[in-house]
Design a protein around this motif. Sequence first.
Motif, PDB file in Angstrom:
ATOM      1  N   GLU A 188      30.806  47.591  30.174  1.00  0.00           N
ATOM      2  CA  GLU A 188      29.744  48.489  30.173  1.00  0.00           C
ATOM      3  C   GLU A 188      28.705  48.113  31.494  1.00  0.00           C
ATOM      4  O   GLU A 188      29.037  47.029  32.023  1.00  0.00           O
ATOM      5  CB  GLU A 188      29.194  47.801  28.921  1.00  0.00           C
ATOM      6  N   THR A 189      28.079  49.273  31.495  1.00  0.00           N
ATOM      7  CA  THR A 189      26.938  48.954  32.672  1.00  0.00           C
ATOM      8  C   THR A 189      25.709  48.831  32.297  1.00  0.00           C
ATOM      9  O   THR A 189      25.128  49.342  30.963  1.00  0.00           O
ATOM     10  CB  THR A 189      27.297  50.223  33.591  1.00  0.00           C
ATOM     11  N   LYS A 190      24.626  47.845  32.609  1.00  0.00           N
ATOM     12  CA  LYS A 190      23.403  47.797  32.395  1.00  0.00           C
ATOM     13  C   LYS A 190      22.370  47.731  33.295  1.00  0.00           C
ATOM     14  O   LYS A 190      22.864  47.613  34.517  1.00  0.00           O
ATOM     15  CB  LYS A 190      23.274  46.428  31.772  1.00  0.00           C
ATOM     16  N   THR A 191      21.183  48.001  33.401  1.00  0.00           N
ATOM     17  CA  THR A 191      20.180  48.098  34.389  1.00  0.00           C
ATOM     18  C   THR A 191      19.559  46.634  34.567  1.00  0.00           C
ATOM     19  O   THR A 191      19.305  46.012  33.573  1.00  0.00           O
ATOM     20  CB  THR A 191      19.008  49.143  34.210  1.00  0.00           C
ATOM     21  N   GLU A 192      19.383  46.205  35.673  1.00  0.00           N
ATOM     22  CA  GLU A 192      18.698  44.960  36.030  1.00  0.00           C
ATOM     23  C   GLU A 192      17.706  45.412  37.073  1.00  0.00           C
ATOM     24  O   GLU A 192      17.700  46.365  37.961  1.00  0.00           O
ATOM     25  CB  GLU A 192      19.302  43.913  36.486  1.00  0.00           C
ATOM     26  N   ARG A 193      16.679  44.651  37.462  1.00  0.00           N
ATOM     27  CA  ARG A 193      15.622  44.567  38.484  1.00  0.00           C
ATOM     28  C   ARG A 193      14.959  43.407  38.859  1.00  0.00           C
ATOM     29  O   ARG A 193      15.051  42.380  38.207  1.00  0.00           O
ATOM     30  CB  ARG A 193      14.341  45.660  37.957  1.00  0.00           C
ATOM     31  N   ALA A 194      14.519  43.663  40.044  1.00  0.00           N
ATOM     32  CA  ALA A 194      13.773  42.237  40.918  1.00  0.00           C
ATOM     33  C   ALA A 194      12.931  42.671  41.686  1.00  0.00           C
ATOM     34  O   ALA A 194      12.987  43.876  42.323  1.00  0.00           O
ATOM     35  CB  ALA A 194      14.978  41.412  41.282  1.00  0.00           C
ATOM     36  N   PHE A 195      11.865  42.031  42.159  1.00  0.00           N
ATOM     37  CA  PHE A 195      11.174  42.224  43.150  1.00  0.00           C
ATOM     38  C   PHE A 195      10.989  40.692  43.964  1.00  0.00           C
ATOM     39  O   PHE A 195      11.180  39.633  43.351  1.00  0.00           O
ATOM     40  CB  PHE A 195       9.470  42.670  42.856  1.00  0.00           C
ATOM     41  N   ALA A 196      10.759  40.989  45.233  1.00  0.00           N
ATOM     42  CA  ALA A 196      10.860  39.768  46.109  1.00  0.00           C
ATOM     43  C   ALA A 196       9.436  39.627  47.180  1.00  0.00           C
ATOM     44  O   ALA A 196       9.026  40.925  47.614  1.00  0.00           O
ATOM     45  CB  ALA A 196      11.826  39.962  47.121  1.00  0.00           C
ATOM     46  N   VAL A 197       8.812  38.600  47.187  1.00  0.00           N
ATOM     47  CA  VAL A 197       7.690  38.469  48.004  1.00  0.00           C
ATOM     48  C   VAL A 197       7.623  37.067  48.893  1.00  0.00           C
ATOM     49  O   VAL A 197       8.659  36.162  48.704  1.00  0.00           O
ATOM     50  CB  VAL A 197       6.309  38.034  47.182  1.00  0.00           C
ATOM     51  N   GLU A 198       6.979  37.418  50.162  1.00  0.00           N
ATOM     52  CA  GLU A 198       7.178  36.270  51.329  1.00  0.00           C
ATOM     53  C   GLU A 198       6.035  35.635  51.105  1.00  0.00           C
ATOM     54  O   GLU A 198       4.735  35.836  50.773  1.00  0.00           O
ATOM     55  CB  GLU A 198       7.200  36.965  52.485  1.00  0.00           C
ATOM     56  N   THR A 199       6.140  34.042  51.380  1.00  0.00           N
ATOM     57  CA  THR A 199       5.056  33.084  51.358  1.00  0.00           C
ATOM     58  C   THR A 199       4.629  32.910  52.571  1.00  0.00           C
ATOM     59  O   THR A 199       5.251  33.393  53.673  1.00  0.00           O
ATOM     60  CB  THR A 199       5.297  31.917  50.700  1.00  0.00           C
ATOM     61  N   ALA A 200       3.631  32.402  52.998  1.00  0.00           N
ATOM     62  CA  ALA A 200       3.054  31.899  54.339  1.00  0.00           C
ATOM     63  C   ALA A 200       4.115  30.919  55.187  1.00  0.00           C
ATOM     64  O   ALA A 200       4.001  30.828  56.118  1.00  0.00           O
ATOM     65  CB  ALA A 200       1.884  31.246  53.995  1.00  0.00           C
ATOM     66  N   ASP A 201       4.973  30.247  54.376  1.00  0.00           N
ATOM     67  CA  ASP A 201       5.731  29.437  55.088  1.00  0.00           C
ATOM     68  C   ASP A 201       7.214  29.971  55.304  1.00  0.00           C
ATOM     69  O   ASP A 201       8.141  29.593  55.478  1.00  0.00           O
ATOM     70  CB  ASP A 201       5.878  28.049  54.461  1.00  0.00           C
ATOM     71  N   ASP A 202       7.405  31.412  54.914  1.00  0.00           N
ATOM     72  CA  ASP A 202       8.620  32.330  55.012  1.00  0.00           C
ATOM     73  C   ASP A 202       9.534  31.986  54.083  1.00  0.00           C
ATOM     74  O   ASP A 202      10.448  32.470  53.959  1.00  0.00           O
ATOM     75  CB  ASP A 202       9.213  32.024  56.475  1.00  0.00           C
ATOM     76  N   THR A 203       9.269  31.350  53.087  1.00  0.00           N
ATOM     77  CA  THR A 203       9.933  31.199  51.777  1.00  0.00           C
ATOM     78  C   THR A 203       9.722  32.483  51.140  1.00  0.00           C
ATOM     79  O   THR A 203       8.837  33.281  50.896  1.00  0.00           O
ATOM     80  CB  THR A 203       9.448  30.018  50.967  1.00  0.00           C
ATOM     81  N   VAL A 204      11.153  32.871  50.679  1.00  0.00           N
ATOM     82  CA  VAL A 204      10.978  34.319  49.631  1.00  0.00           C
ATOM     83  C   VAL A 204      11.044  33.857  48.263  1.00  0.00           C
ATOM     84  O   VAL A 204      11.961  33.011  48.093  1.00  0.00           O
ATOM     85  CB  VAL A 204      12.032  35.235  50.049  1.00  0.00           C
ATOM     86  N   VAL A 205      10.340  34.489  47.575  1.00  0.00           N
ATOM     87  CA  VAL A 205      10.243  34.282  46.117  1.00  0.00           C
ATOM     88  C   VAL A 205      10.915  35.523  45.456  1.00  0.00           C
ATOM     89  O   VAL A 205      10.312  36.617  45.710  1.00  0.00           O
ATOM     90  CB  VAL A 205       9.078  33.815  45.431  1.00  0.00           C
ATOM     91  N   ILE A 206      11.679  35.553  44.643  1.00  0.00           N
ATOM     92  CA  ILE A 206      12.471  36.595  43.859  1.00  0.00           C
ATOM     93  C   ILE A 206      12.258  36.317  42.397  1.00  0.00           C
ATOM     94  O   ILE A 206      12.651  35.256  41.732  1.00  0.00           O
ATOM     95  CB  ILE A 206      13.954  36.515  44.240  1.00  0.00           C
ATOM     96  N   VAL A 207      11.689  37.361  41.602  1.00  0.00           N
ATOM     97  CA  VAL A 207      11.542  37.318  40.235  1.00  0.00           C
ATOM     98  C   VAL A 207      12.404  38.430  39.542  1.00  0.00           C
ATOM     99  O   VAL A 207      12.376  39.527  39.974  1.00  0.00           O
ATOM    100  CB  VAL A 207      10.243  37.823  39.904  1.00  0.00           C
ATOM    101  N   HIS A 208      13.685  38.092  38.941  1.00  0.00           N
ATOM    102  CA  HIS A 208      14.566  39.079  38.665  1.00  0.00           C
ATOM    103  C   HIS A 208      14.424  39.102  36.918  1.00  0.00           C
ATOM    104  O   HIS A 208      14.200  38.081  36.109  1.00  0.00           O
ATOM    105  CB  HIS A 208      15.810  38.411  38.731  1.00  0.00           C
TER     106      HIS A 208
END
Length: 216
Positions: free
Chosen positions: A170-190
Motif C-alpha cells: 500500500e502507498t501513503k502520503t507523508e510530508r515534512a518541512f525544513a528550516v535552518e537555524t542561525a548556527d546552520d542546524t537544520v530542523v525537520i518537522v515530519h
Amino acid sequence: MPERAPLRTAVPAALLAAAGLLLTACGTGQEPGAAPTGAAAPTPAQEAQEGTAAPAATLGGPGTACALPFAFSLAEDWKPKAVEVPADPDLAELTKQGPATLRCEVDAKPAGHLGFLRVWTVPKGLARPALEAFVKAEKGSRRAVYADTKAGLLPAVQTVYEVHGELTDETKTERAFAVETADDTVVIVHLGGLDTEEHEAMRPAYELARATLATP
C-alpha cells in the motif's frame, strides 16, 4: 507563448477555471506526474487556505517536553516526548534517518489518530539538501515534490511524497518541512500516519506547527 486577446463572452467558466489551475501548476515548477497520489506541491494560494488546528500548548520553549531550536504550537491532546539517542550503536541507528537525528515525537493517539509529528535535526547544512537526503533515506519513499514555503515568518522548504510499503503493498502520503537555524542546524518537522486518511486527518496539527514556528 504570446498572450491572446481575452474572449469575454465565448469562453465557459469551467474552461477558465481549468486554465487557472494549469497556470498555478506551472508556477510551482513541477514536472508532469511528479505529485504523490492525492497530494500536490503547495502553492502560496493553497497554503493560505490550509486549515490549522487550534493551539493548545507550546513545544520547544523553556519548560516544555522537548528542548528544540524552535518552538511551535501543539494541537489539543497531542502528547510530546523527548527522544534520547541510546548509547548502544544498534539502538542509536533507530533514531537516525539519513543525516537527521530524531529529537522529539508528538503522539497523536490521545487525540484519536494513529501517527506522530516528529522533529529531527541535522547538525550542519542547508534546508533543501538536508530534507532531500532525509526523504531519500526513508525506505519506500518516492515521487517527492519540493517547494519553498514559510514556517512562521522564516523561509522553509516543504515536501510532499509517497511511501510504499512492501509488506502491505500500500502507498501513503507523508510530508515534512525544513528550516535552518542561525548556527546552520537544520530542523525537520515530519508528519507520517498509518495511512493517507490518517495523515490528512492529522494535517491540521502539522499546519499549526508550521504556521507558528518561532524562536523560543
